[in-house]
Design a protein around this motif. Structure first.
Motif, PDB file in Angstrom:
ATOM      1  N   ASP A 217       0.839  -1.200   0.000  1.00  0.00           N
ATOM      2  CA  ASP A 217       0.000   0.000   0.000  1.00  0.00           C
ATOM      3  C   ASP A 217       0.874   1.249   0.000  1.00  0.00           C
ATOM      4  OD1 ASP A 217      -2.333   1.585   0.214  1.00  0.00           O
ATOM      5  OD2 ASP A 217      -2.162   1.621   2.401  1.00  0.00           O
ATOM      6  N   MET A 218       1.908   1.248   0.825  1.00  0.00           N
ATOM      7  CA  MET A 218       2.833   2.384   0.864  1.00  0.00           C
ATOM      8  C   MET A 218       3.584   2.519  -0.460  1.00  0.00           C
ATOM      9  SD  MET A 218       6.073   3.164   3.418  1.00  0.00           S
ATOM     10  CE  MET A 218       5.117   3.821   4.803  1.00  0.00           C
ATOM     11  N   TYR A 219       4.058   1.405  -0.983  1.00  0.00           N
ATOM     12  CA  TYR A 219       4.806   1.430  -2.245  1.00  0.00           C
ATOM     13  C   TYR A 219       3.952   2.048  -3.365  1.00  0.00           C
ATOM     14  CZ  TYR A 219       7.724  -0.136  -6.146  1.00  0.00           C
ATOM     15  OH  TYR A 219       8.520  -0.165  -7.281  1.00  0.00           O
ATOM     16  N   ASN A 220       2.715   1.599  -3.456  1.00  0.00           N
ATOM     17  CA  ASN A 220       1.828   2.100  -4.510  1.00  0.00           C
ATOM     18  C   ASN A 220       1.499   3.573  -4.307  1.00  0.00           C
ATOM     19  OD1 ASN A 220       1.703  -0.371  -5.866  1.00  0.00           O
ATOM     20  ND2 ASN A 220      -0.016  -1.096  -4.620  1.00  0.00           N
ATOM     21  N   GLY A 221       1.364   3.990  -3.040  1.00  0.00           N
ATOM     22  CA  GLY A 221       1.111   5.400  -2.761  1.00  0.00           C
ATOM     23  C   GLY A 221       2.282   6.281  -3.154  1.00  0.00           C
ATOM     24  N   PHE A 222       3.493   5.830  -2.864  1.00  0.00           N
ATOM     25  CA  PHE A 222       4.689   6.580  -3.245  1.00  0.00           C
ATOM     26  C   PHE A 222       4.856   6.589  -4.764  1.00  0.00           C
ATOM     27  CE2 PHE A 222       7.607   7.106   0.621  1.00  0.00           C
ATOM     28  CZ  PHE A 222       6.537   7.161   1.504  1.00  0.00           C
ATOM     29  N   LEU A 223       4.598   5.443  -5.395  1.00  0.00           N
ATOM     30  CA  LEU A 223       4.719   5.361  -6.849  1.00  0.00           C
ATOM     31  C   LEU A 223       3.761   6.329  -7.544  1.00  0.00           C
ATOM     32  CD1 LEU A 223       5.926   3.893  -9.338  1.00  0.00           C
ATOM     33  CD2 LEU A 223       4.067   2.219  -9.114  1.00  0.00           C
ATOM     34  N   LYS A 224       2.548   6.396  -7.035  1.00  0.00           N
ATOM     35  CA  LYS A 224       1.557   7.321  -7.585  1.00  0.00           C
ATOM     36  C   LYS A 224       2.038   8.764  -7.467  1.00  0.00           C
ATOM     37  CE  LYS A 224      -3.306   8.670  -7.052  1.00  0.00           C
ATOM     38  NZ  LYS A 224      -4.550   8.438  -6.253  1.00  0.00           N
ATOM     39  N   ALA A 225       2.636   9.109  -6.324  1.00  0.00           N
ATOM     40  CA  ALA A 225       3.131  10.479  -6.119  1.00  0.00           C
ATOM     41  C   ALA A 225       4.252  10.810  -7.098  1.00  0.00           C
ATOM     42  CB  ALA A 225       3.612  10.642  -4.677  1.00  0.00           C
ATOM     43  N   ILE A 226       5.143   9.855  -7.324  1.00  0.00           N
ATOM     44  CA  ILE A 226       6.269  10.086  -8.234  1.00  0.00           C
ATOM     45  C   ILE A 226       5.793  10.414  -9.646  1.00  0.00           C
ATOM     46  CG2 ILE A 226       8.112   8.842  -9.465  1.00  0.00           C
ATOM     47  CD1 ILE A 226       8.890   7.600  -6.799  1.00  0.00           C
ATOM     48  N   HIS A 227       4.720   9.759 -10.074  1.00  0.00           N
ATOM     49  CA  HIS A 227       4.237   9.956 -11.444  1.00  0.00           C
ATOM     50  C   HIS A 227       3.153  11.033 -11.552  1.00  0.00           C
ATOM     51  CE1 HIS A 227       6.586   6.753 -13.199  1.00  0.00           C
ATOM     52  NE2 HIS A 227       6.218   5.941 -12.221  1.00  0.00           N
ATOM     53  N   HIS A 228       2.810  11.659 -10.424  1.00  0.00           N
ATOM     54  CA  HIS A 228       1.816  12.733 -10.437  1.00  0.00           C
ATOM     55  C   HIS A 228       2.472  14.021 -10.917  1.00  0.00           C
ATOM     56  CE1 HIS A 228      -1.120  15.636  -8.750  1.00  0.00           C
ATOM     57  NE2 HIS A 228      -1.983  14.642  -8.896  1.00  0.00           N
ATOM     58  N   ASN A 229       1.681  14.897 -11.520  1.00  0.00           N
ATOM     59  CA  ASN A 229       2.286  16.122 -12.054  1.00  0.00           C
ATOM     60  C   ASN A 229       2.577  17.172 -10.987  1.00  0.00           C
ATOM     61  OD1 ASN A 229      -0.360  16.746 -11.556  1.00  0.00           O
ATOM     62  ND2 ASN A 229      -0.710  17.884 -13.442  1.00  0.00           N
ATOM     63  N   GLU A 230       2.041  17.007  -9.783  1.00  0.00           N
ATOM     64  CA  GLU A 230       2.339  17.959  -8.706  1.00  0.00           C
ATOM     65  C   GLU A 230       2.896  17.289  -7.460  1.00  0.00           C
ATOM     66  OE1 GLU A 230      -0.299  21.896  -9.066  1.00  0.00           O
ATOM     67  OE2 GLU A 230      -1.437  20.206  -8.239  1.00  0.00           O
ATOM     68  N   ASP A 231       2.371  16.149  -7.076  1.00  0.00           N
ATOM     69  CA  ASP A 231       2.872  15.453  -5.887  1.00  0.00           C
ATOM     70  C   ASP A 231       4.319  15.019  -6.097  1.00  0.00           C
ATOM     71  OD1 ASP A 231       0.239  15.728  -5.197  1.00  0.00           O
ATOM     72  OD2 ASP A 231      -0.245  13.591  -5.334  1.00  0.00           O
ATOM     73  N   LYS A 232       5.017  14.774  -4.998  1.00  0.00           N
ATOM     74  CA  LYS A 232       6.399  14.306  -5.118  1.00  0.00           C
ATOM     75  C   LYS A 232       6.826  13.571  -3.849  1.00  0.00           C
ATOM     76  CE  LYS A 232       7.574  18.403  -6.178  1.00  0.00           C
ATOM     77  NZ  LYS A 232       8.349  19.585  -6.621  1.00  0.00           N
ATOM     78  N   VAL A 233       7.830  12.741  -3.999  1.00  0.00           N
ATOM     79  CA  VAL A 233       8.448  12.069  -2.855  1.00  0.00           C
ATOM     80  C   VAL A 233       9.803  12.729  -2.619  1.00  0.00           C
ATOM     81  CG1 VAL A 233       9.335   9.916  -1.907  1.00  0.00           C
ATOM     82  CG2 VAL A 233       7.255   9.896  -3.316  1.00  0.00           C
ATOM     83  N   LEU A 234       9.968  13.290  -1.428  1.00  0.00           N
ATOM     84  CA  LEU A 234      11.187  13.996  -1.062  1.00  0.00           C
ATOM     85  C   LEU A 234      11.982  13.183  -0.050  1.00  0.00           C
ATOM     86  CD1 LEU A 234       9.591  17.528  -0.481  1.00  0.00           C
ATOM     87  CD2 LEU A 234      10.828  16.764  -2.531  1.00  0.00           C
ATOM     88  N   VAL A 235      13.304  13.303  -0.125  1.00  0.00           N
ATOM     89  CA  VAL A 235      14.156  12.661   0.875  1.00  0.00           C
ATOM     90  C   VAL A 235      15.123  13.686   1.452  1.00  0.00           C
ATOM     91  CG1 VAL A 235      13.991  10.361  -0.131  1.00  0.00           C
ATOM     92  CG2 VAL A 235      15.827  11.898  -0.874  1.00  0.00           C
ATOM     93  N   CYS A 236      15.484  13.454   2.699  1.00  0.00           N
ATOM     94  CA  CYS A 236      16.498  14.259   3.370  1.00  0.00           C
ATOM     95  C   CYS A 236      17.772  13.424   3.443  1.00  0.00           C
ATOM     96  CB  CYS A 236      16.008  14.632   4.769  1.00  0.00           C
ATOM     97  SG  CYS A 236      17.204  15.549   5.761  1.00  0.00           S
ATOM     98  N   CYS A 237      18.857  13.982   2.950  1.00  0.00           N
ATOM     99  CA  CYS A 237      20.119  13.241   2.905  1.00  0.00           C
ATOM    100  C   CYS A 237      21.184  13.948   3.744  1.00  0.00           C
ATOM    101  CB  CYS A 237      20.620  13.131   1.467  1.00  0.00           C
ATOM    102  SG  CYS A 237      19.490  12.264   0.366  1.00  0.00           S
ATOM    103  N   GLU A 238      22.027  13.144   4.390  1.00  0.00           N
ATOM    104  CA  GLU A 238      23.161  13.670   5.142  1.00  0.00           C
ATOM    105  C   GLU A 238      24.342  12.735   4.930  1.00  0.00           C
ATOM    106  OE1 GLU A 238      23.877  15.641   9.482  1.00  0.00           O
ATOM    107  OE2 GLU A 238      22.986  13.636   9.460  1.00  0.00           O
ATOM    108  N   ASP A 239      25.430  13.288   4.438  1.00  0.00           N
ATOM    109  CA  ASP A 239      26.638  12.497   4.150  1.00  0.00           C
ATOM    110  C   ASP A 239      26.331  11.319   3.239  1.00  0.00           C
ATOM    111  OD1 ASP A 239      28.148  14.188   5.814  1.00  0.00           O
ATOM    112  OD2 ASP A 239      27.674  12.976   7.590  1.00  0.00           O
ATOM    113  N   GLY A 240      25.462  11.553   2.256  1.00  0.00           N
ATOM    114  CA  GLY A 240      25.139  10.531   1.272  1.00  0.00           C
ATOM    115  C   GLY A 240      24.122   9.497   1.722  1.00  0.00           C
ATOM    116  N   GLU A 241      23.640   9.622   2.962  1.00  0.00           N
ATOM    117  CA  GLU A 241      22.676   8.656   3.485  1.00  0.00           C
ATOM    118  C   GLU A 241      21.294   9.288   3.559  1.00  0.00           C
ATOM    119  OE1 GLU A 241      21.767   6.033   7.548  1.00  0.00           O
ATOM    120  OE2 GLU A 241      23.397   7.512   7.501  1.00  0.00           O
TER     121      GLU A 241
END
Length: 282
Positions: free
Chosen positions: A35-59
């Motif tokens: 369910d989470m995977y499909n929700g994130f996948l939908k956001a990635i392919h949406h024209n406004e929604d997005k999946v953001l990540v916070c990175c520190e030292d490459g992690e």
């Protein structure tokens, strides 16, 4: 550093978010990893929604599935902020990003009352508590239909205009305005009670999927408080919903809505969680 991801990092990001979510809950809750995977996948392919990540030292140390509605300057964290380690640090990075890229928008987060880490952070940044409610769940086999004393009927076209005015008057602060409801009418079931040729009460139910429904709001005209309309609306609408194939219904009941809570318990709802919804002007 905050960056938007594509499908190449999706599996890695979802695995991290899912692992974090098992220890620190937020809303909306994901039913499963898929369910989470499909929700994130939908956001990635949406024209406004997005999946953001916070990175520190490459992690990757934080994840935010961001729902975006540019037209209405509305943002929501779908599942809240997933933070590995220092929540305040990760959340601050995301909030700074939002302020830089979505100035003038309103951001909404939802967390269980037990998630003190997230709630304390939201208080520190002066987010407004917009909703404090009990999360209720009703399984089909636990539904108890009560005798109905009022005439509860599905909303018909002749009452559309009156319902729109009734809904907006009594629910001025919710996302689902009458305009948004009627723009997406296919996902809703709406039932009303008419007294003296005017709408006295209503229930708005979202059809989430084939098996799940979610009650958005139960609205009663103040002239009919303590008249049992909540129980009538629950009994009649849920009988139809379960008859049509739904297996489960969720409902968020305001903590001070005593009549509504009593009626919900009477038809079989059980409390499974608590909810705190916060609004932040970006």
């Amino acid at each position: 550093m905050i960056k938007e991801i594509g499908e190449d990092l999706l599996e890695k990001v979802v695995k991290l978010a899912w692992e974090i979510s098992q220890a620190k809950n937020s809303f909306p809750k994901y039913e499963s990893y898929d369910d989470m995977y499909n929700g994130f996948l939908k956001a990635i392919h949406h024209n406004e929604d997005k999946v953001l990540v916070c990175c520190e030292d490459g992690e990757i140390i934080g994840v935010l599935n961001l729902f975006v509605e540019t037209k209405n300057k509305f943002l929501q964290g779908q599942g809240g902020i997933f933070a590995k380690g220092d929540f305040n640090f990760v959340a601050t990075q995301f909030i700074d990003y939002l302020r830089k890229n979505y100035e003038g928008n309103e951001m909404f987060f939802g967390y269980p009352a037990e998630n003190e880490e997230a709630i304390n952070f939201l208080k520190q940044i002066n987010a407004e508590l917009a909703e404090s409610s009990l999360t209720m769940e009703l399984e089909k086999n636990e539904f108890i239909k009560s005798l109905v004393s009022s005439d509860v009927v599905p909303l018909e076209k002749e009452y559309y205009d009156e319902y729109a005015a009734f809904h907006d008057k009594h629910n001025p602060d919710i996302y689902w305005t009458s305009e948004r409801i009627f723009e997406n009418l296919n996902i809703w079931k709406i039932y009303i009670v008419v007294k003296k040729q005017k709408i006295a009460g209503s229930i708005l139910i979202r059809m989430v999927d084939d098996k799940l429904a979610d009650i958005c709001c139960v609205t009663i005209d103040s002239k009919y408080n303590s008249c049992g309309l909540e129980l009538d609306l629950f009994s009649e609408s849920l009988y139809d919903i379960f008859k049509e194939g739904k297996e489960r219904v969720l409902h968020f009941v305001d903590e001070d809505a005593n009549e509504e809570l009593h009626a919900a318990l009477k038809v079989g709802f059980k409390q499974i969680d608590s909810y705190r919804g916060y609004r932040l002007k970006i």
